[in-house]
Scaffold this motif. Structure first.
Motif, PDB file in Angstrom:
ATOM      1  N   ALA A 171       0.832  -1.204   0.000  1.00  0.00           N
ATOM      2  CA  ALA A 171       0.000   0.000   0.000  1.00  0.00           C
ATOM      3  C   ALA A 171       0.867   1.254   0.000  1.00  0.00           C
ATOM      4  O   ALA A 171       0.584   2.229  -0.721  1.00  0.00           O
ATOM      5  CB  ALA A 171      -0.919  -0.010   1.220  1.00  0.00           C
ATOM      6  N   ALA A 172       1.933   1.229   0.807  1.00  0.00           N
ATOM      7  CA  ALA A 172       2.830   2.390   0.858  1.00  0.00           C
ATOM      8  C   ALA A 172       3.529   2.586  -0.485  1.00  0.00           C
ATOM      9  O   ALA A 172       3.665   3.721  -0.975  1.00  0.00           O
ATOM     10  CB  ALA A 172       3.860   2.201   1.970  1.00  0.00           C
ATOM     11  N   GLY A 178       2.744   4.425  -7.590  1.00  0.00           N
ATOM     12  CA  GLY A 178       1.681   3.987  -8.475  1.00  0.00           C
ATOM     13  C   GLY A 178       1.487   2.476  -8.447  1.00  0.00           C
ATOM     14  O   GLY A 178       2.192   1.749  -7.743  1.00  0.00           O
ATOM     15  N   ALA A 179       0.522   2.026  -9.245  1.00  0.00           N
ATOM     16  CA  ALA A 179       0.101   0.626  -9.173  1.00  0.00           C
ATOM     17  C   ALA A 179       0.653  -0.230 -10.305  1.00  0.00           C
ATOM     18  O   ALA A 179       0.229  -1.375 -10.478  1.00  0.00           O
ATOM     19  CB  ALA A 179      -1.432   0.550  -9.180  1.00  0.00           C
ATOM     20  N   ALA A 180       1.614   0.285 -11.054  1.00  0.00           N
ATOM     21  CA  ALA A 180       2.101  -0.454 -12.224  1.00  0.00           C
ATOM     22  C   ALA A 180       2.743  -1.784 -11.840  1.00  0.00           C
ATOM     23  O   ALA A 180       2.602  -2.784 -12.555  1.00  0.00           O
ATOM     24  CB  ALA A 180       3.098   0.406 -12.987  1.00  0.00           C
ATOM     25  N   GLU A 181       3.461  -1.823 -10.715  1.00  0.00           N
ATOM     26  CA  GLU A 181       4.181  -3.033 -10.323  1.00  0.00           C
ATOM     27  C   GLU A 181       3.421  -3.880  -9.305  1.00  0.00           C
ATOM     28  O   GLU A 181       3.965  -4.848  -8.772  1.00  0.00           O
ATOM     29  CB  GLU A 181       5.546  -2.653  -9.725  1.00  0.00           C
ATOM     30  CG  GLU A 181       6.439  -1.869 -10.661  1.00  0.00           C
ATOM     31  CD  GLU A 181       6.785  -2.661 -11.919  1.00  0.00           C
ATOM     32  OE1 GLU A 181       6.862  -3.894 -11.835  1.00  0.00           O
ATOM     33  OE2 GLU A 181       6.969  -2.022 -12.979  1.00  0.00           O
TER      34      GLU A 181
END
Length: 344
Positions: A171-172, A178-181
């Motif tokens: 979450a951190a 971002g959420a790419a990985e």
């Protein structure tokens, strides 16, 4: 052909591993919680896999709510194996998911901290349950499954800590970069979970060696010896010791005594734990059958209450200092010598 996301595999491995601990557990409450936990864990693996593996965004609000139910279910499942009943278990099942659902709907920033608290709190509760000491910790589990159930509870607690820390870190990371990985990170987390389960399955079950014979006078009282006498009567009544799924709780109920008192008295009066104490009686009967009968070792093993050859051989050697085959050969040789008589 679509690939199978790692959460699917991790869920399957963990569910199958924990399912093994149900053997010998006949407590309705425990089985209900266990099956619910296993079904939910498998469902959660499916939700995570579809969300991160196939990009099904509609499952995003559902995932944290179902995740919040797993820790209390796991705790209740293993808690039901103890000799003590829990008051108002429904509170554990209702409050965590309701709190997370409210956060999902109104204060999204609270979802991750809430899940962190829930996983850590129940992980600690479950771990403390396994370290409270005494045979009565898993009193409802079959004696030969008690140690496996205890290890499975510790594995579950460890996975709770692991997922709490990894989800918080994820979450951190998402907030910062971002959420790419995220799919890759979720895959690595589940690889870690699979590794933990594999280590659990391969690691030997260590048990402290204890003397096989002779009562221990240290700390034993007349009350302890009276309890042991009642337990011995209960074991021999209708050959109760032969019950493959015999548990400390069942034995205590048959003797009309609290499980904790039985465990403590047997330990103080004999120097053995309850499992060894019961197995001593089983081995004594196995020795009689090996001396007097013609049944195979495997048949005798099942007849006296053991379900696995490894456990039977280990306990037989602990008590007699030799294998069942060696014992039978020695007994036959001794019998033949007696029948032949002294030389003229």
């Amino acid at each position: 052909m679509p690939s199978v996301p790692l959460p699917f595999l991790a869920g399957l491995v963990f569910v199958l591993t924990l399912y093994r601990t149900l053997k010998g557990v006949e407590t309705p409450g425990s089985r209900r919680y266990f099956f619910a936990f296993l079904a939910l864990y498998a469902s959660q693996a499916l939700i995570v896999g579809l969300h991160f593996g196939y990009g099904v965004q509609a499952l995003a609000p559902v995932q944290p709510v179902t995740a919040a139910i797993m820790p209390p279910l796991a705790y209740l499942a293993f808690r039901a194996l103890t000799a003590e009943r829990l008051e108002r278990p429904w509170l554990h099942l209702a409050l965590p998911p309701l709190a997370v659902a409210a956060a999902v709907g109104f204060v999204r920033d609270l979802v991750d901290p809430l899940l962190l608290v829930i996983f850590f709190a129940y992980g600690i509760a479950l771990w403390r349950l396994t370290t409270s000491g005494g045979d009565d910790v898993m009193a409802e589990a079959a004696l030969q499954r008690m140690r496996s159930a205890l290890r499975a509870a510790r594995l579950t607690a460890g996975l709770m800590f692991f997922f709490a820390v990894s989800d918080a870190a994820l979450a951190a990371y998402t907030r910062l970069y971002g959420a790419a990985e995220v799919p890759l990170a979720v895959g690595l987390m589940n690889l870690g979970a699979i590794a933990a389960v594999v280590i659990y399955c391969l690691a030997p079950e260590f048990s402290p060696a204890k003397p096989a014979a002779g009562p221990s006078s240290v700390g034993a009282t007349e009350a302890d010896r009276a309890i042991v006498a009642r337990v011995e009567v209960a074991l021999d009544e209708r050959a109760f010791y032969r019950n493959e799924n015999l548990s400390l709780a069942k034995l205590a109920r048959r003797a009309g005594l609290p499980a904790r008192d039985v465990s403590a008295a047997v330990n103080r009066a004999t120097g053995l734990n309850v499992s060894q104490f019961v197995n001593n009686r089983r081995i004594a009967e196995a020795c009689r059958l090996l001396r007097e009968g013609e049944g195979t070792v495997t048949r005798i093993m099942f007849e006296v209450g053991f379900s696995t050859k490894s456990n039977f051989n280990r306990e037989f050697r602990r008590v007699t200092g030799m294998s069942p085959a060696e014992y039978r050969a020695k007994a036959r040789k001794s019998k033949a010598t007696v029948q032949k008589g002294p030389p003229a």
